[in-house]
Structures are given as C-alpha cells and as structure tokens.
Write a protein that holds these residues in place. Structure first.
Motif, short mmCIF file in Angstrom:
data_model
loop_
_atom_site.label_atom_id
_atom_site.label_comp_id
_atom_site.label_asym_id
_atom_site.label_seq_id
_atom_site.Cartn_x
_atom_site.Cartn_y
_atom_site.Cartn_z
N TYR A 1 -1.08 -17.97 7.47
CA TYR A 1 -0.71 -17.60 6.11
C TYR A 1 -1.94 -17.45 5.23
N GLY A 2 -2.86 -18.40 5.37
CA GLY A 2 -4.03 -18.40 4.50
C GLY A 2 -4.92 -17.20 4.70
N ALA A 3 -5.05 -16.73 5.97
CA ALA A 3 -5.90 -15.56 6.24
C ALA A 3 -5.39 -14.34 5.50
N ARG A 4 -4.07 -14.17 5.47
CA ARG A 4 -3.49 -13.04 4.76
C ARG A 4 -3.78 -13.14 3.26
N GLN A 5 -3.71 -14.37 2.73
CA GLN A 5 -3.96 -14.55 1.30
C GLN A 5 -5.43 -14.34 0.97
N VAL A 6 -6.32 -14.74 1.89
CA VAL A 6 -7.75 -14.52 1.67
C VAL A 6 -8.04 -13.03 1.62
N ILE A 7 -7.41 -12.29 2.56
CA ILE A 7 -7.62 -10.84 2.58
C ILE A 7 -7.17 -10.21 1.28
N GLN A 8 -6.08 -10.75 0.71
CA GLN A 8 -5.54 -10.22 -0.54
C GLN A 8 -6.19 -10.87 -1.77
N TYR A 9 -7.17 -11.71 -1.53
CA TYR A 9 -7.92 -12.40 -2.60
C TYR A 9 -7.03 -13.33 -3.44
N ASP A 10 -5.91 -13.79 -2.86
CA ASP A 10 -5.06 -14.75 -3.57
C ASP A 10 -5.51 -16.20 -3.35
N VAL A 11 -6.18 -16.44 -2.22
CA VAL A 11 -6.64 -17.79 -1.86
C VAL A 11 -8.09 -17.68 -1.40
N THR A 12 -8.89 -18.65 -1.77
CA THR A 12 -10.30 -18.64 -1.35
C THR A 12 -10.45 -19.25 0.04
N PHE A 13 -11.57 -18.91 0.69
CA PHE A 13 -11.87 -19.45 2.01
C PHE A 13 -12.07 -20.97 1.95
N GLY A 14 -12.64 -21.43 0.86
CA GLY A 14 -12.84 -22.88 0.69
C GLY A 14 -11.52 -23.63 0.63
N THR A 15 -10.52 -23.00 0.00
CA THR A 15 -9.20 -23.65 -0.09
C THR A 15 -8.57 -23.77 1.29
N ILE A 16 -8.68 -22.71 2.10
CA ILE A 16 -8.13 -22.75 3.46
C ILE A 16 -8.80 -23.87 4.26
N THR A 17 -10.13 -23.93 4.16
CA THR A 17 -10.87 -24.98 4.88
C THR A 17 -10.44 -26.36 4.43
N ALA A 18 -10.27 -26.54 3.12
CA ALA A 18 -9.85 -27.84 2.58
C ALA A 18 -8.48 -28.22 3.11
N PHE A 19 -7.57 -27.25 3.19
CA PHE A 19 -6.21 -27.55 3.66
C PHE A 19 -6.19 -27.92 5.14
N ILE A 20 -7.06 -27.31 5.92
CA ILE A 20 -7.15 -27.69 7.34
C ILE A 20 -7.57 -29.16 7.45
N LEU B 280 -1.19 -40.98 1.99
CA LEU B 280 -0.27 -39.85 2.13
C LEU B 280 0.15 -39.30 0.77
N ILE B 281 0.49 -40.21 -0.14
CA ILE B 281 0.93 -39.79 -1.48
C ILE B 281 -0.18 -39.03 -2.20
N LEU B 282 -1.41 -39.57 -2.14
CA LEU B 282 -2.53 -38.93 -2.82
C LEU B 282 -2.83 -37.56 -2.23
N ILE B 283 -2.80 -37.48 -0.89
CA ILE B 283 -3.12 -36.20 -0.24
C ILE B 283 -2.08 -35.15 -0.60
N ILE B 284 -0.79 -35.55 -0.58
CA ILE B 284 0.28 -34.60 -0.96
C ILE B 284 0.09 -34.14 -2.40
N GLY B 285 -0.23 -35.07 -3.28
CA GLY B 285 -0.45 -34.72 -4.69
C GLY B 285 -1.59 -33.76 -4.88
N VAL B 286 -2.72 -34.04 -4.21
CA VAL B 286 -3.89 -33.16 -4.33
C VAL B 286 -3.60 -31.79 -3.72
N MET B 287 -2.88 -31.79 -2.59
CA MET B 287 -2.54 -30.52 -1.94
C MET B 287 -1.70 -29.64 -2.86
N PHE B 288 -0.66 -30.19 -3.46
CA PHE B 288 0.19 -29.40 -4.36
C PHE B 288 -0.56 -29.00 -5.63
N TYR B 289 -1.45 -29.86 -6.08
CA TYR B 289 -2.27 -29.51 -7.26
C TYR B 289 -3.19 -28.33 -6.94
#
Length: 587
Positions: free
Chosen positions: A272-291, A156-165
């Motif tokens: 949230y992520g879909a809106r950011q992808v549309i605005q090019y603030d977040v990549t599709f790979g990042t959304i997939t990783a977060f899921i 849990l600690i590692l996942i939270i750390g990687v997610m925030f990073y």
C-alpha cells in the motif's frame, strides 16, 4: 481438582493483593522499577520517528550536517534504552530474589512450628515443592511478570497512538493482521498453559519417585527389584519427556506463525505504501517508520502469551504458598509458665487421645510418676506407648483429660521451656548431614565441647567417636549413614543428656543395639537417672525390671500397673508376656 493441576486466574485480585504485601519492604525499589518500565515504553516509539524525520528531511535534502546530528540523537536514544533495559533487568531480578528469600524464610518458620499431625498427612515432597519450586516461580512473576506485562501493554498503546497520529490509513493497513495474531496468541496461551500443567505434574511425580526410591534403595536391592524399578522410572521419565516435547512443539508452531503474520503486515505496508509514495501521498520515511513500528508492535504481543502464563503459574504458586502460610495446624503456644527449678513430677489424669477424629488410641489413661522415679510402658505394637510420650512433649494435644508436670497443666507452660526439660531418645535415630558435635548440640552454642565429652564418656560413646577421622568434628553424612545403628543410638543418647533435662524419655532406645552397647546404655542410665524422671518404653522386659512402676497397655487402655515382682505375682497380661519372652530367649 488436584492441587498440582490448578491454573489460576491472571487477575485474581485477592491473591495479587496478598502478593503485594511481600513487596512492601521494597516499595521504593518497586516504584523505581515501574518508573523505569514506563520510561522504556515511552522511548520505544522515538527511534522510528527519528528515522522517519532523518529520511524525509536530512537525507532527502542531502544535509550531511543535519544527518550527523540526527545520528547522534538516535545513538543517544539507543544508549538510554540500553541503560534503562539494564536497570530494568537487574532491578527486577534483584527485587524478585529478595522477595522469594523473605517468603522462603516465612515458609520455613511456619513449617518449623507446624504440629506433627500436619506432617503425618502431608507428603514431604509437597512441602519441598512449596518451599523451593513454587517460591522460585514467584521470582519470574516479579522479573518477567506483572511489571513486564504493564510495560508491554503501555508500549502497545503508545505505538498505536503514534502510528495513528503519523498516518491513520497506514495504521489501519498495518493492524489488519492483528486479529489473526491475537487469535493465534490466545490459542497458544491456552495450549502452553495446559502443557505447563502437564510438565509440572510430571516433574512432581518424577521427584517423588526418585526421592522415595533413593531413600528406600536398600529395600530395592535386597529384593533384587532393580530392573522393575528401572522400568517404572523409564515410564515416568518418558511421561515427563513427552510433556516437555509437547510444550516445545507449541512454541515451534507459534513463533513461525507469529513471524508470518508480522511479515504479512509488513508486506501490506510495502504494497500500500509504495503506491502512496508513487502518488506523493506518503513519504518514504513514513513507510520505513511503519515497518519498524510493526516489528515493535508485534514483539510485545508475542511476549505477552509467555508473560500471561508466567503470571498464571505465579498466581497458582502464590495461592499454594498462602495456604501453607495461613495454615492454623500448629501447636498453640499460649502458655507463659517457665519453671527455674523443675522437679519432674508427671501426672496423666483421665487422658483420651485420637490421631484422627474419635478413633481413640489412648482411653482414660491415668498414672503418676515422681521426680527421680522410673516408669516403664510395655505392650504390643499399637498399644499406645509412644503416644504417651508424644502427648507429654505436646507433639500432639489431648482430646480430653489433663497432663500435669510439677502440678502445672502442660498447656500453661511456655512450649520451648517445657520441651527443653524433656530429653527424648527415639528408636529411629535421625542425624543431620553435619558433624557429630553439631548433631549433639543442634546449634546450641552454650554447650561446650568439654560437656559433650563428659556426657559421651558417661554413655560410653567417647571411645568410638575419638577413633573416627576428626573425632567430634567427623561428618556423619545424611541420616548418619556412615555410622552403625548402635553408634547412632549412642549419639542420640548423648544429645539428650547434654541439655540436662529433668525428664528423660527412652522410646525403644535399646531395641536396635547389640548386647554390649545395651550394657553401656543401661550402665549410663543407672548413673544419670538419679534426680531425674525416666519414662521408658521397651519390648524387651529385661531392660525395665528395675523400674519403680510398670504400666501395661493394650489397645489404648491400662491393663495393669505395678513393679516387676507385683505384676508377675498377678499372673496377668505382664506375666504372660514375660514368660513368652523368656521362652524365646531360652530357645
């Protein structure tokens, strides 16, 4: 509070510290297990990161060679996770089973050395529970408890750390539902803990009922109480069923709720992520990783509730086991005296004894019996006759006075050496589910078959044993159920004699046999008592008329002492008892 209903604290440090002492012989394996768990927890965030990189770089760029390389890396990570999971599962199970084996050995050794008073006050079912069920619970503590909890928390600690990073905004969105998951997990943990306590109590009651009523099945059938006992069993079994159903209900509610909360977190990420992808603030790979991160994050939270309950139950079981291991209710064996040539002189000097507190069952008892003599004890039920025998063998310790064997106080004897010199034949004969040979020798390989046969011939048991299928290798089944009362009595007599004791104790040894068998035993006694001290307890006075000394007990006190003729001439307690029995026989 009832011991069966206690719930233990997860971080009971004194108990955990004691529990760790059982791990010490396997420290190397334990530290390897901890290392494997830490490595497994470290590998868990790698797969989402690799997937993110592959989507954003290789797939987005159409680089098939790079995609193949990344697939190989992902396969390698999955392979390593599988290998470490295998080692983790096997090593945790191996460690748990070895530890509970050691604990069971220690427990049984402890039970073997507890004094009889402990067994008088402790239900057998409770000791069986300690040795079997409670110890088995500790296996889960090692295979699915402490180490697994540590791994889940680290993951849990590692996942939270990687997610925030990776992206702090998506991390906050992802974790928005965590409070709901924690609240539901806490409620589930408390409910399932109470449910487990109910199940454990119901199992204990069910086991006790079944054990008691199977043992006493002859009484149930004699009094035609089958229907009544059947209804009682149905009621107890129904309570057990209801307790289990409640625990199943809590699981059936919690897991769907946990899945809904996890799905809500996934939905928030997608929204949230879909809106950011549309605005090019977040990549599709990042959304997939977060899921994927969300699934990896909520899975150990769901597991932690069960693991905490496993730890709680383990702490309770450990506490019970340690109480038994720490019990000082055992016969102190500080004596060192061992006699190579024991004669068998026995002397009781002003002996007082009480099973409980100051309720004395023996009061100022004094008598002497010389080697080769026979002393008999008579009196009404509860007069204290059997207590005399229990004290001689140190099954119980006296409150006041002295007991001497060959002029040496019995506490100065090495306990095993003392008891080997005392052969006891009890009224209630206990035979193990084993062969007649093993029931006679009790595992003593120094006793030969020829010696057993010689003793059986002298007692008169050889003839009926030879007629059994397999002879001396015949299995008598539990408690000797396939033998008659008289046959069991004769076997117990052989068992006492093959050890060649200097003191023979017969506690109502002929009260449960027919006249013919009694004559066999009496003839054997006349042949075998020469050179040995005999202490006989009997209700039938006809069996002790030739005793060198008869002690009449009443309410724990000696009323009369003397030979059969002397006591009859006194016209006292013994004479009245003798006349009463004579009238019963005459009638």
């Amino acid at each position: 509070m009832n011991e069966e209903k206690k719930s233990g604290k997860i971080f009971d440090l004194p108990t955990l510290r004691r529990l760790y002492t059982f791990v010490r012989p396997y420290q190397k394996q334990f530290y390897i297990l901890v290392t494997i768990i830490l490595i497994s927890a470290t590998l868990s965030p790698l797969s989402p990161l690799l997937i993110r990189y592959t989507i954003d770089n290789e797939i987005a760029a159409g680089d098939y060679n790079g995609l193949a390389i990344m697939l190989l890396w992902m396969i390698l990570v999955l392979f390593l996770q599988a290998i470490f999971q295998f080692i983790n599962t096997y090593l945790a199970g191996w460690l748990g089973q070895n530890i509970i084996r050691d604990i069971r050995v220690q427990l049984y050794e402890k039970i073997l050395n507890l004094r009889l008073k402990f067994f008088d006050n402790t239900p057998i079912g409770r000791l069986v529970t300690r040795t079997v069920s409670d110890v088995e619970t500790l296996s889960d503590v090692f295979s699915d408890g402490m180490a697994a909890v540590a791994g889940d928390i680290l993951q849990l600690i590692l996942i939270i750390g990687v997610m925030f990073y990776t992206d702090w905004r998506l991390s906050l969105i992802s974790l928005a539902t965590v409070p709901f998951m924690l609240i539901s997990t806490y409620i589930f943990k408390e409910k399932i803990k109470d449910s487990f306590n109910e199940v454990r109590t119901a199992v204990s009651n069910l086991n006790s009922f079944v054990q008691e009523h199977i043992t006493g099945m002859n009484i149930v059938q004699i009094f035609s109480a089958e229907k009544i006992e059947y209804q009682k069993f149905k009621q107890i079994n129904g309570v057990h069923r209801d307790a289990h159903i409640r625990s199943i209900w809590y699981y059936s509610v919690y897991y769907p709720v946990a899945d809904v909360i996890a799905a809500a977190a996934t939905g928030l990420i997608v929204w949230y992520g879909a809106r950011q992808v549309i605005q090019y603030d977040v990549t599709f790979g990042t959304i997939t990783a977060f899921i994927i991160f969300i699934n990896l994050f909520f899975r150990p939270i769901r597991m932690l509730a069960d693991r905490f309950n496993t730890l709680q139950m383990g702490i309770v079981s450990t506490d019970r086991i340690l109480k038994l291991l720490d019990s000082d209710d055992y016969t102190v064996n500080n004596g060192t005296y061992v006699s190579e040539h024991l004669k068998g002189d026995v002397s009781f000097k002003n002996v007082w004894f009480a099973y409980n507190d100051d309720k004395y069952v023996l009061k100022d008892i004094s008598f002497e019996v010389k080697s080769g003599e026979t002393i008999a004890f008579v009196g009404a039920t509860g007069a204290g006759k059997s207590s005399v025998i229990n004290l001689l063998s140190r099954f119980y310790d006296i409150n006041k006075g002295e007991i001497l064997v060959d002029g040496v106080e019995i506490h100065n004897y090495e306990l095993g050496a003392l008891r080997k010199q005392i052969g006891v034949v009890l009224q209630d004969v206990f035979l193990f589910s084993d062969t007649i040979h093993n029931n006679i020798t009790l595992g003593d390989t120094s006793i030969s078959r020829a010696r057993i046969i010689e003793a059986a011939q002298l007692v008169g048991a050889h003839e009926f044993i030879e007629k059994l299928p397999g002879g001396y290798d015949y299995n008598v089944m539990e408690r000797g159920a396939t033998l008659s009362v008289g046959q069991r009595q004769l076997i117990s007599f052989v068992r006492a004699l093959v050890h060649d004791p200097k003191i023979i104790v017969l506690d109502e040894a002929t009260s449960s046999v027919d006249t013919e068998t009694e004559e066999l035993i009496q003839n054997a006694i006349l042949k075998l008592m020469k050179g040995r001290t005999a202490m006989v307890i009997a209700h039938r006075l006809s069996t002790i008329q030739k005793a060198d000394q008869i002690v009449v007990l009443d309410k724990g006190e000696i009323q009369e002492k003397g030979t059969h003729e002397q006591l009859l001439s006194h016209e006292g307690f013994y004479a009245n008892l003798y006349r009463m029995q004579y009238k019963e026989v005459a009638n």
